[in-house]
Design a protein around this motif. Structure first.
Motif, PDB file in Angstrom:
ATOM      1  N   ASN A   1       0.884  -1.334   0.084  1.00  0.00           N
ATOM      2  CA  ASN A   1      -0.217   0.090   0.046  1.00  0.00           C
ATOM      3  C   ASN A   1       0.772   1.299   0.121  1.00  0.00           C
ATOM      4  OD1 ASN A   1      -2.331   1.652  -0.126  1.00  0.00           O
ATOM      5  ND2 ASN A   1      -3.255   0.511   1.569  1.00  0.00           N
ATOM      6  N   TYR A   2       1.984   1.166   0.883  1.00  0.00           N
ATOM      7  CA  TYR A   2       2.878   2.366   0.831  1.00  0.00           C
ATOM      8  C   TYR A   2       3.562   2.701  -0.523  1.00  0.00           C
ATOM      9  CZ  TYR A   2       6.865   5.137   1.901  1.00  0.00           C
ATOM     10  OH  TYR A   2       7.982   6.215   2.181  1.00  0.00           O
TER      11      TYR A   2
ATOM     12  N   LEU B   1       0.925   4.103  -3.022  1.00  0.00           N
ATOM     13  CA  LEU B   1       0.860   5.343  -2.653  1.00  0.00           C
ATOM     14  C   LEU B   1       1.874   6.314  -3.200  1.00  0.00           C
ATOM     15  CD1 LEU B   1      -0.263   5.670   1.089  1.00  0.00           C
ATOM     16  CD2 LEU B   1      -1.508   6.651  -0.564  1.00  0.00           C
TER      17      LEU B   1
ATOM     18  N   LYS C   1       1.291   9.003  -6.156  1.00  0.00           N
ATOM     19  CA  LYS C   1       1.878  10.271  -5.719  1.00  0.00           C
ATOM     20  C   LYS C   1       2.593  10.962  -6.973  1.00  0.00           C
ATOM     21  CE  LYS C   1       4.802  13.092  -2.837  1.00  0.00           C
ATOM     22  NZ  LYS C   1       5.432  12.996  -1.528  1.00  0.00           N
TER      23      LYS C   1
ATOM     24  N   TYR D   1       9.752   1.607   4.108  1.00  0.00           N
ATOM     25  CA  TYR D   1       8.502   1.662   4.662  1.00  0.00           C
ATOM     26  C   TYR D   1       8.722   2.125   6.459  1.00  0.00           C
ATOM     27  CZ  TYR D   1       4.136   0.593   7.109  1.00  0.00           C
ATOM     28  OH  TYR D   1       2.914   0.474   8.056  1.00  0.00           O
TER      29      TYR D   1
ATOM     30  N   TYR E   1       3.826   6.317   5.789  1.00  0.00           N
ATOM     31  CA  TYR E   1       2.630   5.796   5.191  1.00  0.00           C
ATOM     32  C   TYR E   1       1.272   6.327   5.898  1.00  0.00           C
ATOM     33  CZ  TYR E   1      -1.414   2.574   4.798  1.00  0.00           C
ATOM     34  OH  TYR E   1      -2.700   2.028   4.362  1.00  0.00           O
ATOM     35  N   GLN E   2       1.106   6.880   6.947  1.00  0.00           N
ATOM     36  CA  GLN E   2       0.296   7.645   7.398  1.00  0.00           C
ATOM     37  C   GLN E   2       0.242   8.850   6.807  1.00  0.00           C
ATOM     38  OE1 GLN E   2       0.683   6.951  11.702  1.00  0.00           O
ATOM     39  NE2 GLN E   2      -0.854   5.274  11.647  1.00  0.00           N
TER      40      GLN E   2
ATOM     41  N   ASN F   1       1.408   9.927   3.809  1.00  0.00           N
ATOM     42  CA  ASN F   1       1.047   9.907   2.474  1.00  0.00           C
ATOM     43  C   ASN F   1      -0.133   9.670   2.212  1.00  0.00           C
ATOM     44  OD1 ASN F   1       3.585  10.479   0.634  1.00  0.00           O
ATOM     45  ND2 ASN F   1       4.625   9.161   2.284  1.00  0.00           N
ATOM     46  N   SER F   2      -0.855   8.807   3.104  1.00  0.00           N
ATOM     47  CA  SER F   2      -2.102   8.234   3.056  1.00  0.00           C
ATOM     48  C   SER F   2      -3.112   9.422   3.192  1.00  0.00           C
ATOM     49  CB  SER F   2      -2.701   7.066   4.166  1.00  0.00           C
ATOM     50  OG  SER F   2      -3.744   6.573   3.807  1.00  0.00           O
TER      51      SER F   2
ATOM     52  N   PHE G   1      -2.840  11.880   0.228  1.00  0.00           N
ATOM     53  CA  PHE G   1      -3.678  11.196  -0.692  1.00  0.00           C
ATOM     54  C   PHE G   1      -5.100  11.300  -0.933  1.00  0.00           C
ATOM     55  CE2 PHE G   1      -5.620   7.588  -3.011  1.00  0.00           C
ATOM     56  CZ  PHE G   1      -4.956   7.680  -4.233  1.00  0.00           C
ATOM     57  N   LEU G   2      -5.604  11.252   0.278  1.00  0.00           N
ATOM     58  CA  LEU G   2      -7.089  11.435   0.538  1.00  0.00           C
ATOM     59  C   LEU G   2      -7.589  12.699   0.461  1.00  0.00           C
ATOM     60  CD1 LEU G   2      -7.934   8.783   3.568  1.00  0.00           C
ATOM     61  CD2 LEU G   2      -8.514   8.557   1.103  1.00  0.00           C
TER      62      LEU G   2
ATOM     63  N   ARG H   1      -3.332   3.217  -7.784  1.00  0.00           N
ATOM     64  CA  ARG H   1      -3.055   2.749  -6.532  1.00  0.00           C
ATOM     65  C   ARG H   1      -3.585   1.492  -6.306  1.00  0.00           C
ATOM     66  NH1 ARG H   1      -5.021   5.396  -0.666  1.00  0.00           N
ATOM     67  NH2 ARG H   1      -3.816   3.897   0.579  1.00  0.00           N
TER      68      ARG H   1
END
Length: 198
Positions: A22-23, A26, A30, A128, A133-134, A136-137, A140-141, A178
């Motif tokens: 997932n990372y 992302l 991006k 990672y 991760y958080q 970028n997440s 992204f949202l 993604r």
């Protein structure tokens, strides 16, 4: 080893593979989103169309992850304890530790590197970390949300026909990228682990 323990370890390994996949997805989404926004911004600026939404989203898309990362990192460092080297004597003033408040950034940062990963070499290879991760997440949202708002404004009425649907096309491309990259990396990492590639 017990069967339940084996199942638990397998679940943890699959969970870590999913997080790393997932990372990576992302990051790829991006970069593709950045490229598409630049490809919209430059011709729009040259031809005189309104390029400001693309510029703002482009800046937020690339600055927000770093801002969130710095915010959560600084807050997580403030919750670490300073170790005492000498034992306190009766004459020392022992400072009371401040009560831990479960703020938003503390909740995000509390498990930063505390959890022992099952696959440390995998996380190291793909760079990672939970905070990256958080960060970028969340960005992204927010990027997806701003692209949706930009499409709803319907300000692009004149000019090229494709310009009218640029925001929704960019949104669709990064979301599809993604999901496709998550599936690809999960399959690729499983294959690499099975044949000793990681």
């Amino acid at each position: 080893m017990n069967t339940n323990e084996t199942k638990m370890e397998r679940k943890k390994i699959n969970h870590e593979i999913h997080l790393v996949s997932n990372y990576r997805a992302l990051l790829i989404a991006k970069h593709i989103g950045t490229l598409l926004l630049i490809l919209y911004f430059v011709p729009a600026a040259i031809t005189g169309f309104d390029e400001s939404p693309a510029l703002y989203i482009l800046l937020l898309h690339n600055i927000l992850p770093a801002m969130f990362y710095l915010l959560f990192t600084n807050n997580s460092k403030s919750h670490t304890k300073n170790p005492r080297i000498l034992k306190p004597s009766a004459y020392d003033e022992v400072k009371e530790e401040p009560k831990k408040t479960h703020t938003l950034s503390f909740i995000f940062a509390k498990e930063m590197e505390a959890d022992t990963p099952m696959l440390p070499q995998l996380k190291k290879k793909y760079q990672y970390s939970r905070l990256k991760y958080q960060s970028n997440s969340i960005s992204f949202l927010l990027t997806c949300f701003f692209l949706y708002l930009w499409q709803q404004q319907d300000l692009i009425q004149n000019g090229f026909y494709l310009y009218q649907y640029a925001p929704v096309v960019i949104l669709a491309v990064i979301v599809l990228t993604r999901f496709i990259c998550i599936i690809f990396y999960e399959c690729y990492i499983h294959y690499s682990l099975r044949f000793g590639g990681v």
